[in-house]
Design a protein around this motif. Structure first.
Motif, PDB file in Angstrom:
ATOM      1  N   VAL A 161       0.775  -1.142  -0.006  1.00 57.78           N
ATOM      2  CA  VAL A 161       0.029   0.006   0.013  1.00 57.78           C
ATOM      3  C   VAL A 161       1.028   1.267   0.129  1.00 57.78           C
ATOM      4  CG1 VAL A 161      -1.935   1.150   1.441  1.00 57.78           C
ATOM      5  CG2 VAL A 161      -1.775  -1.326   1.195  1.00 57.78           C
ATOM      6  N   ARG A 162       0.495   2.118  -0.772  1.00 57.63           N
ATOM      7  CA  ARG A 162       1.385   3.545  -0.967  1.00 57.63           C
ATOM      8  C   ARG A 162       0.879   4.310   0.206  1.00 57.63           C
ATOM      9  NH1 ARG A 162       2.306   7.690  -5.788  1.00 57.63           N
ATOM     10  NH2 ARG A 162       2.882   9.280  -4.634  1.00 57.63           N
ATOM     11  N   PRO A 163       1.771   4.854   1.022  1.00 58.22           N
ATOM     12  CA  PRO A 163       1.401   5.503   2.139  1.00 58.22           C
ATOM     13  C   PRO A 163       0.686   6.950   1.763  1.00 58.22           C
ATOM     14  CG  PRO A 163       3.769   5.451   2.209  1.00 58.22           C
ATOM     15  CD  PRO A 163       3.099   4.396   1.114  1.00 58.22           C
ATOM     16  N   GLU A 164      -0.339   7.398   2.480  1.00 58.95           N
ATOM     17  CA  GLU A 164      -0.658   8.630   2.335  1.00 58.95           C
ATOM     18  C   GLU A 164       0.126   9.734   2.723  1.00 58.95           C
ATOM     19  OE1 GLU A 164      -3.774  10.007   0.934  1.00 58.95           O
ATOM     20  OE2 GLU A 164      -3.855   8.103  -0.041  1.00 58.95           O
ATOM     21  N   PHE A 165       0.260  11.044   2.037  1.00 59.84           N
ATOM     22  CA  PHE A 165       0.769  12.186   2.499  1.00 59.84           C
ATOM     23  C   PHE A 165       0.156  13.082   3.313  1.00 59.84           C
ATOM     24  CE2 PHE A 165       3.127  16.146   1.435  1.00 59.84           C
ATOM     25  CZ  PHE A 165       4.461  15.990   2.163  1.00 59.84           C
ATOM     26  N   GLN A 166       0.400  12.750   4.622  1.00 59.68           N
ATOM     27  CA  GLN A 166      -0.347  13.427   5.831  1.00 59.68           C
ATOM     28  C   GLN A 166       0.187  14.563   6.567  1.00 59.68           C
ATOM     29  OE1 GLN A 166      -2.013   9.831   7.504  1.00 59.68           O
ATOM     30  NE2 GLN A 166      -3.717   9.908   6.481  1.00 59.68           N
ATOM     31  N   GLU A 167      -0.576  15.269   6.977  1.00 56.04           N
ATOM     32  CA  GLU A 167      -0.054  15.940   8.065  1.00 56.04           C
ATOM     33  C   GLU A 167      -0.311  15.564   9.504  1.00 56.04           C
ATOM     34  OE1 GLU A 167      -1.711  20.055   7.715  1.00 56.04           O
ATOM     35  OE2 GLU A 167      -0.417  20.910   9.005  1.00 56.04           O
ATOM     36  N   LYS A 203       1.469  19.739  13.279  1.00 59.49           N
ATOM     37  CA  LYS A 203       1.070  20.776  12.674  1.00 59.49           C
ATOM     38  C   LYS A 203       2.385  21.176  11.673  1.00 59.49           C
ATOM     39  CE  LYS A 203       0.081  25.641  13.093  1.00 59.49           C
ATOM     40  NZ  LYS A 203      -0.178  26.018  11.877  1.00 59.49           N
ATOM     41  N   ASN A 204       2.116  21.620  10.369  1.00 56.80           N
ATOM     42  CA  ASN A 204       3.344  21.711   9.604  1.00 56.80           C
ATOM     43  C   ASN A 204       4.226  20.455   9.533  1.00 56.80           C
ATOM     44  OD1 ASN A 204       2.742  24.355   8.220  1.00 56.80           O
ATOM     45  ND2 ASN A 204       3.529  25.449   9.818  1.00 56.80           N
ATOM     46  N   HIS A 205       3.863  19.550   9.621  1.00 53.84           N
ATOM     47  CA  HIS A 205       4.672  18.426   9.447  1.00 53.84           C
ATOM     48  C   HIS A 205       3.966  17.205   8.523  1.00 53.84           C
ATOM     49  CE1 HIS A 205       8.449  16.162  11.547  1.00 53.84           C
ATOM     50  NE2 HIS A 205       8.117  15.842  10.242  1.00 53.84           N
ATOM     51  N   PHE A 206       4.344  17.142   7.590  1.00 50.39           N
ATOM     52  CA  PHE A 206       3.690  16.015   6.633  1.00 50.39           C
ATOM     53  C   PHE A 206       4.702  14.910   6.282  1.00 50.39           C
ATOM     54  CE2 PHE A 206       2.028  20.193   5.492  1.00 50.39           C
ATOM     55  CZ  PHE A 206       0.706  20.060   5.400  1.00 50.39           C
ATOM     56  N   VAL A 207       3.997  13.824   6.580  1.00 53.15           N
ATOM     57  CA  VAL A 207       4.932  12.541   6.308  1.00 53.15           C
ATOM     58  C   VAL A 207       4.033  11.569   5.363  1.00 53.15           C
ATOM     59  CG1 VAL A 207       6.120  10.673   7.424  1.00 53.15           C
ATOM     60  CG2 VAL A 207       5.828  12.684   8.505  1.00 53.15           C
ATOM     61  N   ALA A 208       4.703  10.686   4.649  1.00 47.09           N
ATOM     62  CA  ALA A 208       4.180   9.611   3.848  1.00 47.09           C
ATOM     63  C   ALA A 208       4.626   8.316   4.153  1.00 47.09           C
ATOM     64  CB  ALA A 208       4.339   9.842   2.405  1.00 47.09           C
ATOM     65  N   CYS A 209       4.204   7.873   5.431  1.00 49.60           N
ATOM     66  CA  CYS A 209       4.798   6.834   6.113  1.00 49.60           C
ATOM     67  C   CYS A 209       3.697   5.751   6.816  1.00 49.60           C
ATOM     68  CB  CYS A 209       5.967   7.004   7.106  1.00 49.60           C
ATOM     69  SG  CYS A 209       6.579   5.477   7.594  1.00 49.60           S
ATOM     70  N   HIS A 210       3.668   4.716   6.665  1.00 52.94           N
ATOM     71  CA  HIS A 210       2.703   3.508   7.263  1.00 52.94           C
ATOM     72  C   HIS A 210       2.924   3.842   8.846  1.00 52.94           C
ATOM     73  CE1 HIS A 210       0.499   2.543   3.852  1.00 52.94           C
ATOM     74  NE2 HIS A 210       1.323   2.206   3.386  1.00 52.94           N
ATOM     75  N   LEU A 211       3.968   3.991   9.252  1.00 52.58           N
ATOM     76  CA  LEU A 211       4.372   3.976  10.682  1.00 52.58           C
ATOM     77  C   LEU A 211       3.311   5.102  11.508  1.00 52.58           C
ATOM     78  CD1 LEU A 211       8.041   3.974  10.735  1.00 52.58           C
ATOM     79  CD2 LEU A 211       6.456   2.003  11.567  1.00 52.58           C
ATOM     80  N   TYR A 212       3.161   6.130  10.743  1.00 51.04           N
ATOM     81  CA  TYR A 212       2.298   7.120  11.491  1.00 51.04           C
ATOM     82  C   TYR A 212       0.830   7.096  10.863  1.00 51.04           C
ATOM     83  CZ  TYR A 212       7.119   8.351  12.196  1.00 51.04           C
ATOM     84  OH  TYR A 212       8.537   8.050  12.475  1.00 51.04           O
TER      85      TYR A 212
END
Ligand SMILES: Nc1ncnc2c1ncn2[C@@H]1O[C@H](COP(=O)(O)OP(=O)(O)OP(=O)(O)O)[C@@H](O)[C@H]1O
Ligand SMILES: Nc1ncnc2c1ncn2[C@@H]1O[C@H](COP(=O)(O)OP(=O)(O)OP(=O)(O)O)[C@@H](O)[C@H]1O
Ligand SMILES: [Mg+2]
Ligand SMILES: [Mg+2]
Lengths: 297, 526, 322, 324, 336
Positions: D303-309, D312-321
């Motif tokens: 699964v491609r991880p979503e690019f999520q905030e 605040k002001n910290h976006f990550v694309a990783c399943h860990l989060y």
């Protein structure tokens, strides 16, 4: 070259310090002894061609049949030919023909080749495909054979030989320019020109074309050498200059049956071809060293 | 003809050591020449290089005497002509065999003629046979076809019946294309294949053909002319460059060559290992005018130019003296030549004056079409043109020399695109008609009358001459024609050249024939 | 301390070009001991590569030539050694790896060929043995599928792999000295970390002396025991890695360290050394750094300072530190 | 919150790969694969990543110097993607680019004056004399002298050339400058000069930068916010202080740990990544980093991880989060 | 696999080129003025005979019909029938091609052996006297009009010195039994070493005339390519391994340097095939160049068409071969 320190050691502006790439190339060229020799040869032949009426001791097209095939002598330094014409005068006038054909054939192919190459390289797509395929096909024929065929269509004459030589060399220049365009298109300074909002046509003329000049000039100079040989070869086969024009290849061919009896009628025109061609090759080599950025570090 | 020093006898006295000393064993004769043969089925061919070979492989019913066009027996030992001139009965030589072992007989003769004349014959060539068509009035069924029938009366006798009398019938039968081929071999090889697998009755058998290089023939041991041929192998080698060919001769790579540069004749004479051989001349080289075109529609212009051509000097320079200035469009060696006509002299002043009279006091500009290839009658067209150009310049006539591919040249001069031009003719059978009518009859415009000269009077005289029954009558008529021609100057006859050949000194008994090709059966190597 | 593996003294390598004589290396002295990793740092064009090539006597000649000094390798002077002797030494006793892994491998021979060749030149190993050795070395430098890789061509490998291959080739004959000329400059950081790790490990295992050339002070900090700082063909400071990075004495070294942006802390503004790196051969008298030095005094512009000791194992070429 | 000058959504650039028996298109290089970010007026957004991850492609696609495959670009409220070629050319006055290679980005046959004057000519600004004056002024601004104007690029050092490149970009007084690794080719001492210059110019002229680099320290130094790219995707995007103090994506963490620090006393916990960056022509499925990730989970492979905030002001694309 | 796919692609790419070539050849020939019928029948033909023959030859059809007929023909391997000799061209052209091929191969061997080695040594010993002299000779070589060289050779070595035969392929007194039409091979098949010698002797003068330009070009390109390669990093790597200069030059440098040399060799071989017409004329070589040249003079349409097409096809195939050789020498190519 660049100075040591901008802020603290300002240097005065003198003309000496502005070294345009062409100036730089000229400097390199001037140091190249062989290229100078080449230039010397060509300047010599150009002068001979220009001053032919003054230099030639006799008319090139009138001789005395009674004086045929005379060996070199005081009156005829290079001897006389089968029609009793002065070989020296004919060789002198021949310089005009060879330089003319060589230069103009190459100018013709450079102009047409460059236009086609620019179109093909810059617009790509079907224009490119079409032009490139035509080049491929033309290059698939050994050039002299193609030239012979073209002259056969048009009829043997100097003009047609010139035309044929120009035509067969178009793909050489077309491809050269095309590949330059393709690589320059990817260069950052062309990208930069687009980035400032420049139009394609202007980019083509101001950035791509000037930066393609160096290889065109080098290849063109070497091309003149080849064109002179090709013209002489066509003349030799009777497909180029027509009698009594003193084209060197034709002179060779006409005189070759007397090679044993009057070798001078064959040696001098041949030597002239070789020297002229050598001259252009030397200049071309020198230009390549001077202009080719790869050799420059 | 220029006298030859007794070179031919010399080798007998001086044992000149050839580079390759005559080995014991098979004798080879290697003949160098300018081009390759086109094909070896003589009836199909028209070019001299083909006949040079086929004459050694085949025989014709009648032959020509050495060095002349007088008819002599060959495959036919004798013949009789009926008084009405419509029936010819030939008695054939007995015991002659083709190289493939089949018999030569009346049936074979009949078979050959039927192949030639009958378009529906399975072995007839689809492209036709040029010489047959020309000499015998077309093919079977054509209005003017001469031969009505060929009958094998018995194996040794063949009878020809003609539709109408044709005086030179016998003369024609001696021409190289009418050689008798082995019917069996033609049938085996097919009409097309036979040209590469020739089988005849001649002195040599075909062995091998390397195109553009060599054709090798071998001695026919059963040749009917006992004692001949003298050499065992005969090779024709194509060496296009005249100079290279001479070098090959000097180096002993070949024994005999034709197409010697006239200029080299002196050197050959001076070389003790070589001998110079001259072919009797039966040709004409001329400068023609397209009389339909300005300014050559003006007789005065033509005459002026004929005064401006320095024939002796040109012949000296380019024929190396191996030729004689021509006055009439036919060689003086032929009967019917008008010796009483005196040539116009080389006189530039007179030429100028004539030009002025014609309305060109300052001369004019014109094209001068020059032959691109050497021919026996014109060893080097362009160079001669250049020489003439120099003289014409002096009377104000500026010429631009035009050359083109030989085939194009022929075609264009035929349809009349040329202005002033250069051409020539080699005779086929020694009849004046073969020169005069061919070159200048108005009926031959678009044919070989390239001057496009249409003179009613001359044409009628020539027609009359063709039908006249006695030679003296014909002679008279032809002389009259020559006078008209001389006066109107449709062409300036330039020269009758004597083609030069060279051989190694040890080649003996080579007698070149005026028509340009000959059998080499008698040639020997000492 | 024992005799150094490599002892360069006053090395001078000049280039003789159309534009005159260029003293690319102008009196460099360096010592490398067994098992030691010595770093040479300096900006582009300061003569690092020429120094290393001089040791191997691979400076292109013409135009380059060693015009002075000695290079003692285990006591033997390489400057005067014959070409034959040099061939025995190269690749066997001293090995070298280069900056560009992309172009330093011959594209038309297989990896195995090229490593094996190094072995075959210096031992009597057969083709088979050398191939075996190549596989062994590839495994040692951490290349997976070594048996397959030996038969592949360089273009089939990534940059990091190629640099491993270069290292394998260099280590194949167990050299006593390894010269690494910017071995990781062309690589990405993550790959650089891998390669540096590998080199450290090899240095530790084989006790090979390493002369590491780099312009990256970070790499020096991680890898080296001692550091030599070069500027315009001269050594301007030399000492323990800690001394040089923590207590540099030469204004250039200080400036260099200060002009680096730091990952750990945010700086408002970087220090910057004014002016440009000098063009070799363009200088005349005085300290070469003087034109850019903010502390330069008149003397600096007239007299070239000597490399003098400024502490234990620490030398600097500056009038100010004298 | 400052106004957003540039908004990029779902930008993609796929290069075709030709080959095979018929020389047709046999695949694509996903150089940039669906990235979104925005740049605020007056800020510097850094983009960092390893070689070939698509940084330059992003920069160039933004200016439509290469045509993006898909996505939306709004610049100053204008939909850049739908501009006609001629309008696009005019638009370029406001968005400029500085290239990495100071040798290649200047036409070797033009002198500096011509290079700098060209943008003005193209947009028909000023008379010849005015233009010449502007060139002279600009040269002073970037720390060169006006007497340099007649020289040719090869007569300058690398740092000086980069200044010329910057000057060219500034001639039209743009709002945004995309700086594509402007200092990577420079020596350390020169690098700091150029970085300082860029910072000064930003302050004086109110410029907005998209600053591309592969050197994490440089990016951190100059940027307000930093995006980390891996294989054509942005994996983490946050302020530069957050990025250093609290990197979330495992790739970012590894990258940070791999940067060598010129301080022998700093002992960082090293995360040495295994293997190489996969080819963008054939990227792994799911999370493209899963092949090298030390904390890979099953889900990452598919699964491609979503690019999520995440914060605040910290976006990550990783399943860990992602569970958050 | 990659090599195979590459090869197939290269071969498929030939199709449009070959098709284009056939169109070019066909139209060139149509454009040549002159009447083949007249050629066949010669200067003595009558007007009627000419018209009949034109009809028979299909010269009256519209050009596109003629083209498609022609295309159909050549695809089935039928090159037509010579108007001049009436023989099948496919059959006839074989020995000519063999003659030219033998000469070309001989010349190229001469050119390659001397050119490549001179280039290598010149690069290796850059700026030595050998370098200067070799490069001067090479420069003169590329400036040499081959027809002049041929004439001079013939004059000097055949006519004046008589060292070597001046014309032809073999000794007519002891002709080769042509089997393959490659006379060197034929002489060997016959086990005749004296003939073999003769054949080689005949090859020398035209071979040198034809081979001089390629030799000079190859020498120059080899030298510059070697010089460039010798500067390459991997050459330095090889030297850093302790390799002797000889091995560095002939192993590491040469294989890389050969790549541009190969292009030139391919190109030159093709050019020789076409350019042999001059040499063949001078040395009486029964080759394909002269065959075509004569055919142009004779308006022998089918021969011109097929001859040029055959040569161009061979040229294209040689270039294909060169490309495939590249892929063999340079492993990177397969992936392009
Ligand atoms: N072949 C050469 N010809 C002329 N000068 C040279 C040559 N090679 C090197 N130099 C000169 O020597 C100087 C030092 O070069 P060197 O390669 O040692 O620098 P470097 O410190 O390794 O730089 P970099 O970090 O760019 O590799 C260069 O500035 C150059 O001018
Ligand atoms: N014109 C092109 N055709 C095909 N692929 C390309 C093209 N340009 C770039 N690529 C590919 O796209 C990917 C991203 O390239 P890009 O130049 O954007 O990377 P980058 O992050 O700028 O790398 P670098 O740090 O090396 O500059 C690379 O894998 C590259 O090979
Ligand atoms: Mg270096
Ligand atoms: Mg990039």
């Amino acid at each position: 070259m660049a100075e040591v320190n901008v802020q603290s050691v300002p240097l005065k502006q003198t003309d000496e310090q502005i070294i345009s790439p062409w100036r730089e190339a000229w400097r390199t060229l001037r140091k190249n002894k062989l290229a100078l020799v080449g230039m010397g040869i060509i300047v010599f032949f150009v002068l001979v061609a220009i001053l032919a009426p003054l230099l030639a001791p006799y008319p090139y097209d009138v001789g005395d049949l009674k004086m045929k095939n005379q060996p070199p002598s005081e009156e005829h330094w290079f001897g006389t030919d089968y029609n009793g014409r002065d070989v020296l005068s004919r060789v002198i006038y021949g310089a005009r023909i060879s330089l003319w054909v060589g230069t103009f054939a190459v100018i013709g192919s450079v102009v047409v080749g460059t236009i086609l190459g620019l179109l093909s390289g810059y617009y790509g797509r079907w224009v490119d495909t079409l032009i490139s395929r035509i080049f491929d096909i033309m290059l698939a024929f050994p050039s002299i054979l193609l030239a012979i065929a073209i002259v056969a269509i048009l009829g043997p004459s100097l003009q047609n030989a010139l035309l044929a030589i120009a035509v067969i060399n178009i793909p050489t220049f077309g491809r050269l320019v095309r590949s330059r365009v393709l690589s320059l298109k990817e260069e950052e300074f062309v990208m930069a020109a687009r980035a400032i909002g420049m139009k394609d046509s202007r980019i083509l003329l101001q950035h791509i074309l000037p930066n393609s000049m160096a290889p065109i000039i080098v290849t063109g100079t070497l091309g003149i050498a080849t064109a002179i040989i090709e013209a002489a070869a066509l003349g030799f086969l009777g497909l180029g200059a027509q009698a009594p024009e003193p084209e060197w290849g034709k002179m060779l061919s006409d005189s070759r049956q007397y090679i044993q009896k009057a070798p001078w009628t064959v040696i001098f025109p041949g030597l002239s071809i070789m020297l002229t061609v050598l001259g252009f090759n030397l200049i071309g080599d020198g230009l390549r060293d001077a202009l080719d950025p790869r050799m420059k570090n | 003809p220029p006298t030859e020093p007794a070179k031919t006898e010399q080798p007998a006295q001086t044992p000149a050591p050839a580079p390759e000393p005559a080995k014991e064993g098979p004798k080879q004769l290697i003949v160098g020449r300018g081009g390759d043969s086109v094909g070896l089925d003589p009836i199909r061919e028209t070019d001299g290089e083909s006949f040079k070979v086929t004459e050694n492989i085949y025989d014709t019913l009648v032959g020509y005497e050495e060095e002349s066009t007088k008819v002599v027996p060959s495959l036919a030992e004798k013949w009789e002509v009926s008084p009405d001139g419509l029936t010819y009965t030939f008695t054939l030589r007995k015991g002659v065999k083709f190289h493939d072992g089949t018999d030569f007989n009346a049936e074979a003769v009949k078979w050959n003629f039927e192949r030639w004349m009958d378009k529906s014959n399975p072995f007839h060539n689809q492209d036709g046979y040029y010489y047959y068509n020309d000499m015998f009035g077309g093919y079977k069924g054509d209005a003017n076809h001469v031969i009505k029938s060929v009958e094998a009366v018995d194996p040794g006798t063949v009878k020809f019946t003609l539709n109408y009398p044709l005086a030179p019938f016998i003369q024609n039968l001696g021409m190289s294309p009418f050689a008798i081929a082995s019917p069996t071999a033609v049938q085996a090889a097919g009409a097309d294949g036979f040209t590469e697998k020739p089988v005849g009755t001649g002195p040599f058998k075909f062995k091998e053909w390397k195109r553009n290089d060599t054709i090798t023939l071998e001695k026919n041991p059963d040749y009917w002319n006992a004692g001949y041929p003298k050499v065992d192998t005969l090779v024709f080698k194509a060496i296009p460059e005249n100079t290279a060919r001479l070098t090959a001769l000097i180096n002993g790579e070949i024994d005999l060559m034709d197409g010697l540069n006239p200029d080299d004749a002196e050197d050959v004479k001076a070389n003790s290992e070589l001998q110079l051989i001259l072919r009797p001349s039966m040709n004409i080289g001329y400068i023609g005018f397209n009389v339909e075109k300005e300014p050559f529609n003006n007789q005065k212009v033509r005459e002026a130019i004929s005064h401006a051509i320095n024939k002796p000097e040109i012949i000296e320079a380019f024929f190396a003296g191996l030729g004689q200035p021509a006055v009439n469009p036919m060689p003086p060696t032929l009967w019917g030549h008008n010796d009483s006509i005196k040539d116009r002299e080389f006189n530039l002043d007179k030429a100028k004056q004539l030009l002025a009279e014609a309305g060109f006091p300052n001369g004019f500009k014109t094209q001068f079409w020059a032959m691109p290839v050497p021919r026996p009658y014109m060893p080097d067209g362009v160079k001669i043109a250049e020489a003439i150009q120099q003289d014409l310049k002096k009377i104000g006539v500026e010429t631009e020399i035009v050359t083109m591919e030989w085939a194009t040249y022929l075609e264009k001069t035929r349809i009349g695109e040329q202005t002033m031009f250069m051409l020539g003719w080699t005779g086929d059978n020694g009849d004046p008609d073969n020169f005069l009518a061919t070159l200048l009859d108005k009926n031959n415009i678009d044919g070989n009358n390239n001057t496009r000269w249409a003179n009613e009077e001359a044409s009628q005289l020539m027609m009359k001459a063709k039908q006249a029954s006695t030679q003296s009558e014909r002679e008279q008529l032809y002389k009259q024609v020559q006078e008209i021609i001389f006066k109107d100057v449709p062409m300036v006859p330039l020269a009758h050249s004597t083609p030069a050949l060279a051989a190694r000194a040890n080649v003996v008994d080579y007698k070149p024939h005026p028509k340009g090709s000959e059998s080499l059966e008698k040639v020997d190597i000492k | 301390m024992s005799q150094p593996v490599l002892h360069i003294e006053n090395l001078q390598t000049h280039f003789f070009t159309d534009r005159g004589q260029i003293p690319a290396v102008d009196g460099v002295s360096i010592k490398v001991h067994k098992g030691e990793v010595v770093g040479i740092v300096g900006e582009s064009g300061c003569g690092k590569s020429v120094t290393s090539l001089s040791i191997m006597k691979l400076v292109p000649n013409p135009p380059g030539k060693i015009v002075g000094g000695t290079i003692r390798f285990k006591g033997e002077d390489l400057v005067t050694a014959s070409e034959k002797r040099m061939r025995e030494i190269r690749g066997n006793e001293i090995a070298m790896i280069f900056q560009e892994p992309m172009t330093s491998l011959n594209p038309v021979f297989t990896i195995g060929d090229q490593i094996g060749e190094a072995v075959r030149i210096h031992t009597k190993a057969s083709k088979k043995e050398s191939r075996q050795r190549a596989i062994e070395m590839l495994k040692k430098v951490g290349i997976p599928r070594a048996e397959a890789i030996v038969d592949e061509y360089p273009h089939q490998l990534s940059g990091g792999m190629r640099q491993r291959v270069m290292i394998a080739m260099a280590m194949a004959c167990n050299p006593e000295l390894l010269i690494a000329d910017e071995p990781t400059t062309a690589l990405d950081v993550t790959i650089q970390a891998q390669i540096l790790d590998l080199m450290r490990q090899l240095n530790r295992d084989a006790d090979t002396a390493v002369l590491l050339i780099t312009h990256d002070l970070g790499v020096v900090a991680q890898m080296c025991h001692r550091v030599v700082v070069m500027y315009a063909g001269k050594v301007i400071e030399e000492g323990d890695v800690r001394t040089i990075l923590k207590e540099p004495k030469h204004p250039y070294t200080i400036g260099l360290l200060n002009s680096l942006p730091k990952l750990e802390e945010s700086q408002e503004r970087l220090y910057s050394i004014p002016g440009n790196v000098p063009i070799p051969g363009s200088l005349t008298t005085g300290c070469r750094f003087a034109p850019r030095c903010e502390q330069a005094v008149d003397r600096c512009r007239q007299e070239m300072p000597e490399l003098v000791a400024v502490g234990e194992n620490h030398r600097s070429r500056c009038w100010l530190s004298v | 919150m400052a106004e957003e000058l540039l908004v990029v959504s779902n930008l993609k650039k796929y290069y075709p790969i030709t080959g095979g028996v018929l020389g047709g298109e046999v695949g694509v290089v996903k150089a940039v694969d669906d990235i979104s970010f925005s740049v605020k007026k007056g800020e510097t957004l850094g983009l960092v990543g390893e070689s070939g991850c698509g940084k330059s492609t992003t920069g160039r696609a933004l200016l439509r110097l290469i045509e993006p495959t898909a996505g939306e670009i709004r610049f100053d409220g204008v939909d850049v993607m739908n501009l006609k070629p001629d309008d696009m050319r005019k638009m370029r006055r406001d968005m400029q680019i500085v290239f990495q290679d100071p040798f290649a980005s200047l036409n070797p046959r033009h002198n500096v004056e011509r290079i700098l004057e060209e943008p003005l000519i193209v947009h028909g600004i000023g008379t010849s004399a005015e233009r010449k004056k502007k060139v002279a002024e600009m040269l002073e601004v970037v720390g060169l002298n006006s007497y340099h104007a007649r020289r040719y690029p090869h007569q300058f050092s690398g740092g000086q050339r980069q200044r010329i490149g910057i000057a060219r970009a500034l001639m039209l007084k743009p709002k945004l400058i995309v700086a594509d690794e402007p200092v990577s080719a420079l020596d350390v001492s020169i690098q700091s000069q150029v970085l300082n210059l860029m910072q000064d110019l930003q302050k004086d002229m109110g410029l907005t930068y998209l600053f591309i680099a592969h050197d994490l320290s440089v990016v951190r130094h100059i940027s307000n916010r930093v995006g980390v790219m891996y294989l054509g995707r942005i994996v983490e995007l946050t302020t530069s202080s957050q990025l250093y103090s609290n990197p979330l994506h495992p790739y970012t963490q590894a990258l940070m740990s791999a940067v060598p620090t010129p301080d022998p006393d700093v002992v960082r916990e090293r995360v040495i990544l295994e293997g190489d960056v996969p080819s963008p022509a054939n990227p792994p499925g799911g999370c493209t980093f899963h092949t090298r990730c030390p904390r890979v989970k099953d889900k990452c492979r598919t699964v491609r991880p979503e690019f999520q905030e995440i914060e605040k002001n910290h976006f990550v694309a990783c399943h860990l989060y992602n569970q958050a | 696999m990659a090599l195979l796919s590459y090869s197939i692609r290269r071969i498929l790419m030939l199709i449009p080129v070959l098709l284009g070539m056939s169109i070019v050849v066909f139209s060139i020939i149509r454009a040549i003025p002159g009447d083949p019928a007249l050629t066949i029948l010669g200067e003595k033909a009558s007007a009627q005979a000419l018209a009949d023959l034109r009809e028979a030859l299909g010269l009256n059809h519209p050009w596109y019909i003629q083209y498609f007929d022609y295309l159909k023909q050549i695809i089935t391997g039928d090159l037509g029938v010579s108007l001049h000799s009436g023989a099948s061209i496919a059959k006839e052209i074989g020995p000519y091609l063999a003659a030219t091929a033998e000469l070309t191969i001989f010349s190229m061997c001469f050119a390659i052996i001397i050119g490549v080695n001179a280039g290598i040594i010149s690069a290796w010993k850059q700026n030595s006297w050998f370098d200067y002299i070799a490069m001067l000779i090479a420069l003169i070589g590329v400036s040499m009009p081959i027809f002049w060289l041929g004439l001079m050779e013939q004059w000097l070595f055949a006519q004046e010195l008589k060292w070597l035969p001046s014309v032809g392929r073999d000794n007519s007194r002891d002709p080769i039994q042509a089997i393959t039409h490659f006379y060197i091979v034929d002489a060997m098949l016959a086990g005749r070493w004296d003939q073999f010698r003769e054949v080689v002797e005949h090859l020398i003068l035209p071979g040198i005339a034809l081979g001089t330009i390629p030799m000079a070009i190859i020498a120059r390109i080899t030298r510059s390519s070697m010089l460039e390669v010798m500067r390459a990093d991997y050459v330095r790597t090889a030297r850093a391994k302790g390799m002797a200069q000889f091995g560095v030059v002939y192993k590491h440098a040469l294989k890389n340097a050969l790549i541009p040399v190969l292009t030139v060799i391919g190109l030159q071989t093709g050019l020789l095939l076409g350019g042999a017409v001059l040499t063949e004329t001078i040395f009486g070589w029964p080759g394909v160049g002269r065959y075509i040249f004569t055919a142009i003079g004779n308006r022998d349409y089918p021969v011109i068409q097929s001859g040029i097409l055959v040569i161009a096809t061979i040229f294209v195939l040689i270039n294909l071969l060169v490309d495939l050789l590249y892929a063999y020498i340079d492993p990177r190519i397969k992936y392009r």
